[in-house]
Design a protein around this motif. Sequence first.
Motif, PDB file in Angstrom:
ATOM      1  N   ALA A 103     -54.705  86.254 -79.083  1.00  0.00           N
ATOM      2  CA  ALA A 103     -53.450  85.918 -78.413  1.00  0.00           C
ATOM      3  C   ALA A 103     -52.477  85.488 -79.502  1.00  0.00           C
ATOM      4  N   PHE A 104     -51.295  86.100 -79.537  1.00  0.00           N
ATOM      5  CA  PHE A 104     -50.263  85.772 -80.518  1.00  0.00           C
ATOM      6  C   PHE A 104     -49.088  85.135 -79.796  1.00  0.00           C
ATOM      7  N   GLN A 105     -48.500  84.099 -80.419  1.00  0.00           N
ATOM      8  CA  GLN A 105     -47.337  83.413 -79.867  1.00  0.00           C
ATOM      9  C   GLN A 105     -46.413  83.002 -81.009  1.00  0.00           C
ATOM     10  N   ALA A 106     -45.159  82.694 -80.669  1.00  0.00           N
ATOM     11  CA  ALA A 106     -44.207  82.232 -81.679  1.00  0.00           C
ATOM     12  C   ALA A 106     -43.442  81.035 -81.122  1.00  0.00           C
ATOM     13  N   SER A 107     -42.930  80.210 -82.037  1.00  0.00           N
ATOM     14  CA  SER A 107     -42.081  79.072 -81.668  1.00  0.00           C
ATOM     15  C   SER A 107     -41.026  78.895 -82.752  1.00  0.00           C
ATOM     16  N   ALA A 108     -40.035  78.066 -82.451  1.00  0.00           N
ATOM     17  CA  ALA A 108     -38.968  77.760 -83.409  1.00  0.00           C
ATOM     18  C   ALA A 108     -38.930  76.248 -83.619  1.00  0.00           C
TER      19      ALA A 108
END
Length: 126
Positions: A89-94
């Motif tokens: 599972a891949f996710q991104a945040s800032a």
Amino acid sequence: MKLIDSATAQVDASYTEPGAQEDGTPLTDLAYTSVYYSPVLGAIAVGAAPLLGPIVVGAKVNASSVAGGAEIATTLIVPAPVGKTSTFAFQASATDLTGAESAKTSPVFFVIDRVSPAQPRGFTVA
């Protein structure tokens, strides 16, 4: 995806940096974005949340500017041993300059198949 060696693979991720705060006002202090990956432990059942392993920071990408908004492409190296099929599972945040981090994106699931096919059958030479 590109296979690196017998235990790892290269995965490319892309996204657009945010250009606004959560309240809709212009972003003026973007520091970086992060891309995370987590192994999926077991099969993903329809309608059920998958069981995820440890969350790993695969990449931290410096902001294009404090206002954000740029298209980003980054590369992650993930474990992918030969002889196994691995789902991640891949996710991104800032994160802004004060260290405040956004919520992570919805997960994107990606399968890396390192299981070899069976050998050909009925092979002969005449």
